[in-house]
Motif scaffolding. Structure first.
Motif, mmCIF file in Angstrom:
data_model
loop_
_atom_site.group_PDB
_atom_site.id
_atom_site.type_symbol
_atom_site.label_atom_id
_atom_site.label_comp_id
_atom_site.label_asym_id
_atom_site.label_seq_id
_atom_site.Cartn_x
_atom_site.Cartn_y
_atom_site.Cartn_z
ATOM 1 N N LYS A 146 40.306 33.978 20.696
ATOM 2 C CA LYS A 146 39.052 33.973 21.852
ATOM 3 C C LYS A 146 39.664 33.014 23.160
ATOM 4 O O LYS A 146 40.205 32.033 22.656
ATOM 5 N N MET A 147 39.464 33.426 24.380
ATOM 6 C CA MET A 147 39.835 32.523 25.356
ATOM 7 C C MET A 147 38.335 32.342 26.384
ATOM 8 O O MET A 147 37.754 33.390 26.581
ATOM 9 N N PHE A 148 37.948 31.281 26.726
ATOM 10 C CA PHE A 148 36.945 31.086 27.434
ATOM 11 C C PHE A 148 37.046 30.362 28.672
ATOM 12 O O PHE A 148 37.773 29.549 28.791
ATOM 13 N N PHE A 149 36.384 30.889 29.922
ATOM 14 C CA PHE A 149 36.426 30.482 31.278
ATOM 15 C C PHE A 149 35.133 30.385 31.807
ATOM 16 O O PHE A 149 34.563 31.255 32.453
ATOM 17 N N LEU A 150 34.412 29.226 31.851
ATOM 18 C CA LEU A 150 33.066 29.146 31.925
ATOM 19 C C LEU A 150 33.072 28.272 33.335
ATOM 20 O O LEU A 150 33.413 27.178 33.459
ATOM 21 N N PHE A 151 32.264 28.769 34.106
ATOM 22 C CA PHE A 151 32.072 28.213 35.691
ATOM 23 C C PHE A 151 33.204 27.695 36.337
ATOM 24 O O PHE A 151 33.315 26.425 36.482
ATOM 25 N N PRO A 152 34.416 28.580 36.424
ATOM 26 C CA PRO A 152 35.464 27.898 37.154
ATOM 27 C C PRO A 152 35.217 27.810 38.384
ATOM 28 O O PRO A 152 34.114 28.301 39.101
ATOM 29 N N ASP A 153 36.277 27.198 38.972
ATOM 30 C CA ASP A 153 36.027 26.843 40.407
ATOM 31 C C ASP A 153 36.100 27.902 41.493
ATOM 32 O O ASP A 153 36.926 28.976 41.038
ATOM 33 N N PRO A 154 35.330 28.084 42.380
ATOM 34 C CA PRO A 154 35.058 29.580 43.021
ATOM 35 C C PRO A 154 36.123 29.835 44.009
ATOM 36 O O PRO A 154 36.313 31.010 44.268
ATOM 37 N N ARG A 155 36.499 28.630 44.479
ATOM 38 C CA ARG A 155 37.841 29.295 45.572
ATOM 39 C C ARG A 155 37.317 29.959 46.577
ATOM 40 O O ARG A 155 38.003 30.927 46.708
ATOM 41 N N PHE A 156 36.565 29.535 47.421
ATOM 42 C CA PHE A 156 35.565 30.516 48.200
ATOM 43 C C PHE A 156 36.700 31.019 49.286
ATOM 44 O O PHE A 156 36.514 32.081 49.777
ATOM 45 N N LYS A 157 37.396 30.271 50.026
ATOM 46 C CA LYS A 157 38.407 30.697 50.812
ATOM 47 C C LYS A 157 39.382 31.653 50.428
ATOM 48 O O LYS A 157 40.099 31.552 49.451
ATOM 49 N N GLU A 158 39.391 32.849 51.288
ATOM 50 C CA GLU A 158 40.458 33.964 50.770
ATOM 51 C C GLU A 158 41.905 33.358 50.382
ATOM 52 O O GLU A 158 42.462 33.911 49.480
ATOM 53 N N LYS A 159 42.355 32.442 51.163
ATOM 54 C CA LYS A 159 43.760 31.833 51.107
ATOM 55 C C LYS A 159 44.023 31.146 49.745
ATOM 56 O O LYS A 159 44.879 30.908 49.339
ATOM 57 N N ASN A 160 42.652 30.873 49.325
ATOM 58 C CA ASN A 160 42.557 30.014 47.891
ATOM 59 C C ASN A 160 42.349 30.799 46.797
ATOM 60 O O ASN A 160 42.324 30.416 45.493
ATOM 61 N N ARG A 162 44.466 32.614 45.193
ATOM 62 C CA ARG A 162 45.551 32.712 44.269
ATOM 63 C C ARG A 162 45.289 31.507 43.455
ATOM 64 O O ARG A 162 46.090 31.649 42.263
ATOM 65 N N ARG A 163 44.409 30.862 43.566
ATOM 66 C CA ARG A 163 44.188 29.499 42.782
ATOM 67 C C ARG A 163 43.183 29.751 41.836
ATOM 68 O O ARG A 163 42.834 29.013 40.960
ATOM 69 N N ARG A 164 42.570 30.983 41.672
ATOM 70 C CA ARG A 164 41.403 31.346 40.841
ATOM 71 C C ARG A 164 42.037 31.317 39.606
ATOM 72 O O ARG A 164 43.180 32.169 39.391
ATOM 73 N N VAL A 165 41.304 30.933 38.424
ATOM 74 C CA VAL A 165 41.782 30.868 37.193
ATOM 75 C C VAL A 165 41.876 32.283 36.461
ATOM 76 O O VAL A 165 42.537 32.560 35.462
ATOM 77 N N ILE A 166 41.070 33.399 36.989
ATOM 78 C CA ILE A 166 41.112 34.618 36.490
ATOM 79 C C ILE A 166 41.921 35.575 37.841
ATOM 80 O O ILE A 166 41.223 35.589 38.868
ATOM 81 N N SER A 167 42.913 35.971 37.585
ATOM 82 C CA SER A 167 43.693 36.822 38.482
ATOM 83 C C SER A 167 44.465 37.960 37.738
ATOM 84 O O SER A 167 44.811 37.684 36.713
ATOM 85 N N PRO A 168 45.083 38.815 38.575
ATOM 86 C CA PRO A 168 45.747 40.043 37.871
ATOM 87 C C PRO A 168 46.963 39.303 37.425
ATOM 88 O O PRO A 168 47.387 39.761 36.153
ATOM 89 N N HIS A 169 47.712 38.263 37.895
ATOM 90 C CA HIS A 169 48.901 37.810 37.432
ATOM 91 C C HIS A 169 48.654 37.008 36.217
ATOM 92 O O HIS A 169 49.209 36.992 35.156
ATOM 93 N N LEU A 170 47.582 36.113 36.247
ATOM 94 C CA LEU A 170 47.203 35.374 35.085
ATOM 95 C C LEU A 170 46.752 36.081 33.911
ATOM 96 O O LEU A 170 46.982 35.772 32.940
ATOM 97 N N GLU A 195 31.918 38.985 40.468
ATOM 98 C CA GLU A 195 32.635 40.477 40.628
ATOM 99 C C GLU A 195 33.941 40.292 40.639
ATOM 100 O O GLU A 195 34.658 41.342 40.332
ATOM 101 N N TRP A 196 34.748 39.393 41.362
ATOM 102 C CA TRP A 196 36.020 39.215 41.333
ATOM 103 C C TRP A 196 36.406 39.120 39.833
ATOM 104 O O TRP A 196 37.704 40.111 39.437
ATOM 105 N N MET A 197 35.935 38.505 38.989
ATOM 106 C CA MET A 197 36.426 38.313 37.698
ATOM 107 C C MET A 197 36.344 39.757 36.950
ATOM 108 O O MET A 197 37.237 40.042 35.881
ATOM 109 N N LYS A 198 35.086 40.116 37.071
ATOM 110 C CA LYS A 198 34.741 41.434 36.308
ATOM 111 C C LYS A 198 35.873 42.450 36.948
ATOM 112 O O LYS A 198 36.413 43.368 35.953
#
Length: 253
Positions: A146-160, A162-170, A195-198
Motif C-alpha cells: 500500500k502507498m498513500f498520497f493524502l492531500f498533496p501539494d496541488p502545485r497550481f501553476k502549470e509550470k509546477n 512536474r513537481r506533483r507527487v503523482i505524475s506519469p514518470h513517478l 482529476e489529474w491524479m485520477k
C-alpha cells in the motif's frame, strides 16, 4: 515566567508532543536538495533503529520483516496511527521532507509506544526524506502493498505540475516498488488535482481502479478523510474531497 524556565514541548497530561512547537510550512520544494542521509540501496536501510522492539528486543526480534505500507508526505502522522492498530502485524513508515514535522511524528510515536504497554504502535515509524527522488533507495522491487498520497501539494501553476507527487514518470517508480495487487490511495480537496491524479493512474498501463464494492470493504479507505489533519479540516468546513484508489496490475504483453 522565570527567564530560565524551560517551556515543555510535550503535554504533561498525555506525554504527547504539542503540535504548535513543530509547525512548518505546509509544503516544501521537492526539487531542492536537503541535508539528510539517504541509504544507497534498500539493503542499507537499517530498520532496527526505526522499529527497535520488533528487531532488537529479546523474544520479539524478527529480522525478516519488511515495510509494506508507505505514507508519502505523512504530515503529522494521523494516518499512520490510524492504520497501526488495524494492521498490527504490518510494518509501515511515513516519509516526510519537512524536518520539524518529521520530528513531531517521531516524538508522537515514541510517546504512544511509552503509554501503551500492550505493544501498540511498534509497527510504525517515520523518516525524513524526499520520496520523489529516493523511493528506490528505500524499497525493493515489489516490496510494498500500500502507498498513500493524502492531500498533496496541488502545485497550481502549470509550470509546477512536474513537481506533483503523482505524475506519469513517478508512477513508473511507484509501480516498481509496489507488488502486483498493491494499492495506491490518493485524496485531495482540490478538484483539478483530483482529476489529474485520477487521469494519471487511469492512463498508466500498470494500474486499474478498485470497484465500488472493493472500496466499501477496504478499511484503509475509511481513514482517508478522517485520520489526517487536512481531512478533518475539510470535513469541518463542509468541503468536498476527490479520491482515486488504484491497484497495481501485471503489465500485459
Amino acid at each position: 515566567m522565570l527567564q530560565n524556565e524551560k517551556i515543555s514541548t510535550h503535554s504533561k497530561s498525555t506525554g504527547l508532543p504539542r503540535k504548535r512547537f513543530y509547525r512548518a510550512r505546509a509544503h516544501s520544494n521537492p526539487l531542492s536538495d536537503a541535508h539528510f542521509p539517504v541509504p544507497i540501496s534498500p539493503s542499507h536501510f537499517e530498520l532496527s533503529s526505526y522499529y527497535p522492539q520488533i528487531f532488537l528486543s529479546p523474544g520479539h526480534a524478527d529480522g525478516k520483516k519488511k515495510i509494506q505500507f508507505a505514507d508519502i508526505g505523512c504530515g503529522f502522522g494521523g494516518l499512520l496511527i490510524g492504520l497501526s492498530t488495524i494492521f498490527p502485524e504490518t510494518l509501515m513508515i511515513g516519509m516526510e521532507i519537512r524536518d520539524k514535522v518529521t520530528e513531531y511524528v517521531k516524538e508522537r510515536i515514541i510517546a504512544l509506544r511509552a503509554t501503551n504497554n500492550n505493544g501498540d504502535y511498534q509497527n510504525i515509524s517515520v523518516v525524513r526524506t524526499n520520496s520523489m527522488k529516493y523511493i528506490p533507495n528505500y524499497f525493493e522491487k515489489g516490496q510494498l502493498t500500500k502507498m498513500f498520497f493524502l492531500f498533496p501539494d496541488p502545485r497550481f501553476k502549470e509550470k509546477n505540475h512536474r513537481r506533483r507527487v503523482i505524475s506519469p514518470h513517478l508512477l513508473d517508480e511507484y509501480a516498481y516498488v509496489l507488488g502486483v495487487g498493491g494499492i495506491i490511495y490518493t485524496i485531495t480537496d482540490v478538484e483539478e488535482l483530483g482529476e489529474w491524479m485520477k487521469n494519471c493512474l487511469e492512463d498508466h498501463p500498470m494500474f486499474e481502479a478498485l470497484t465500488k464494492e472493493e472500496l466499501q470493504v477496504d478499511p484503509a479507505v475509511k481513514l482517508l478523510t478522517s485520520a489526517t489533519e487536512e481531512g478533518q479540516k475539510v470535513a469541518r468546513n463542509g468541503g468536498q474531497t476527490f479520491q482515486a484508489v488504484y491497484r497495481r496490475i501485471a503489465l500485459s504483453l
